[in-house]
Design a protein around this motif. Sequence first.
Motif, mmCIF file in Angstrom:
data_model
loop_
_atom_site.group_PDB
_atom_site.id
_atom_site.type_symbol
_atom_site.label_atom_id
_atom_site.label_comp_id
_atom_site.label_asym_id
_atom_site.label_seq_id
_atom_site.Cartn_x
_atom_site.Cartn_y
_atom_site.Cartn_z
ATOM 1 N N LEU A 62 37.875 40.005 33.815
ATOM 2 C CA LEU A 62 36.617 40.624 33.159
ATOM 3 C C LEU A 62 36.115 39.714 32.017
ATOM 4 O O LEU A 62 34.924 39.435 31.838
ATOM 5 C CB LEU A 62 37.297 41.753 32.460
ATOM 6 C CG LEU A 62 37.222 43.302 33.211
ATOM 7 C CD1 LEU A 62 37.590 44.360 32.319
ATOM 8 C CD2 LEU A 62 35.849 43.382 33.833
ATOM 9 N N ALA A 63 37.098 38.850 31.482
ATOM 10 C CA ALA A 63 36.420 37.758 30.453
ATOM 11 C C ALA A 63 35.734 36.831 31.302
ATOM 12 O O ALA A 63 34.757 36.330 30.689
ATOM 13 C CB ALA A 63 37.746 37.327 29.783
ATOM 14 N N ARG A 64 36.364 36.587 32.498
ATOM 15 C CA ARG A 64 35.556 35.062 33.044
ATOM 16 C C ARG A 64 34.291 35.889 33.395
ATOM 17 O O ARG A 64 33.158 34.981 33.897
ATOM 18 C CB ARG A 64 36.375 34.735 34.268
ATOM 19 C CG ARG A 64 37.430 33.851 33.753
ATOM 20 C CD ARG A 64 37.821 32.922 34.936
ATOM 21 N NE ARG A 64 39.025 32.577 34.711
ATOM 22 C CZ ARG A 64 39.777 31.711 35.667
ATOM 23 N NH1 ARG A 64 39.383 31.645 36.810
ATOM 24 N NH2 ARG A 64 41.110 31.262 35.552
ATOM 25 N N LEU A 65 34.253 37.000 33.871
ATOM 26 C CA LEU A 65 32.831 37.639 34.395
ATOM 27 C C LEU A 65 31.854 38.292 33.130
ATOM 28 O O LEU A 65 31.045 38.879 33.466
ATOM 29 C CB LEU A 65 33.006 38.867 35.147
ATOM 30 C CG LEU A 65 34.149 38.391 36.442
ATOM 31 C CD1 LEU A 65 34.433 39.923 37.354
ATOM 32 C CD2 LEU A 65 33.229 37.613 37.557
ATOM 33 N N ALA A 124 45.273 35.596 42.167
ATOM 34 C CA ALA A 124 44.813 34.534 43.274
ATOM 35 C C ALA A 124 43.235 34.507 43.103
ATOM 36 O O ALA A 124 42.725 33.240 42.885
ATOM 37 C CB ALA A 124 44.802 35.234 44.787
ATOM 38 N N TYR A 125 42.390 35.632 42.475
ATOM 39 C CA TYR A 125 41.195 35.416 42.216
ATOM 40 C C TYR A 125 40.952 34.491 40.783
ATOM 41 O O TYR A 125 40.166 33.675 40.747
ATOM 42 C CB TYR A 125 40.461 36.832 41.665
ATOM 43 C CG TYR A 125 40.106 37.735 42.840
ATOM 44 C CD1 TYR A 125 39.940 37.340 43.834
ATOM 45 C CD2 TYR A 125 40.561 39.096 42.481
ATOM 46 C CE1 TYR A 125 39.640 38.244 44.731
ATOM 47 C CE2 TYR A 125 40.183 40.164 43.564
ATOM 48 C CZ TYR A 125 39.895 39.646 44.735
ATOM 49 O OH TYR A 125 39.641 40.404 45.872
ATOM 50 N N LEU A 126 41.828 34.314 40.005
ATOM 51 C CA LEU A 126 41.961 33.537 38.582
ATOM 52 C C LEU A 126 42.358 32.028 38.995
ATOM 53 O O LEU A 126 42.196 31.157 38.266
ATOM 54 C CB LEU A 126 43.118 34.091 37.667
ATOM 55 C CG LEU A 126 42.746 35.492 37.164
ATOM 56 C CD1 LEU A 126 43.693 35.929 36.236
ATOM 57 C CD2 LEU A 126 41.546 35.002 36.045
ATOM 58 N N SER A 127 42.739 31.928 40.330
ATOM 59 C CA SER A 127 43.213 30.529 40.720
ATOM 60 C C SER A 127 42.119 29.854 41.546
ATOM 61 O O SER A 127 42.516 28.942 42.306
ATOM 62 C CB SER A 127 44.607 30.792 41.433
ATOM 63 O OG SER A 127 45.370 31.380 40.749
ATOM 64 N N CYS A 128 40.951 30.422 41.762
ATOM 65 C CA CYS A 128 40.108 29.822 42.855
ATOM 66 C C CYS A 128 39.750 28.412 42.176
ATOM 67 O O CYS A 128 39.387 28.322 40.943
ATOM 68 C CB CYS A 128 39.013 30.829 42.706
ATOM 69 S SG CYS A 128 39.071 32.452 43.233
ATOM 70 N N PRO A 136 35.103 35.684 44.216
ATOM 71 C CA PRO A 136 34.177 36.175 43.270
ATOM 72 C C PRO A 136 34.322 35.929 41.740
ATOM 73 O O PRO A 136 33.442 36.385 40.983
ATOM 74 C CB PRO A 136 34.390 37.765 43.570
ATOM 75 C CG PRO A 136 36.002 37.707 43.830
ATOM 76 C CD PRO A 136 35.965 36.405 44.554
ATOM 77 N N VAL A 137 35.421 35.291 41.623
ATOM 78 C CA VAL A 137 35.739 34.714 39.895
ATOM 79 C C VAL A 137 35.287 33.395 39.675
ATOM 80 O O VAL A 137 35.915 32.370 40.452
ATOM 81 C CB VAL A 137 37.115 35.182 39.727
ATOM 82 C CG1 VAL A 137 37.408 34.901 38.143
ATOM 83 C CG2 VAL A 137 37.133 36.615 39.845
#
Length: 140
Positions: A62-65, A124-128, A136-137
């Motif tokens: 959420l913070a990244r978005l 995994a979303y945080l590791s893109c 999406p992140v």
Amino acid sequence: MSDGTMHHLLRAAAVALCVGFATAAAAEGCGDDATQADLNECAAKAYEAADDARDAKYQAILARLASDSDAAALLRAAEEAWVAYRDAECTFATSAVSGGSIYPLVWAECLTGLTKARTETLDAYLSCEEGDTACPVPPQ
């Protein structure tokens, strides 16, 4: 094999799986002499820790978005749907022991397993990596 026989075999397999969960909870710090209440409490604490880890990953996404309210809304909707799925799945998966003294342990173990899997997905979303168009992140 009749449908009734198959039903009984499946139910027996579910109960065996539930007993396996009890063994797993005992191995996670409850000790060999733990009572059922102790096992239930250990399993609840393990779920709480797993859910805290999931929430930390969720909050990080959420913070990244923060600058993309549409993507943040999609994540919130996905998380809400995931919680509904988790609860429905665990309701079904624990139905063989519903009402029994082992039920809180089996319920918490189910929640823990699904929550750990969700945490891996969020991680995994945080590791893109930069340029991953399927992610999406945005990377940090």
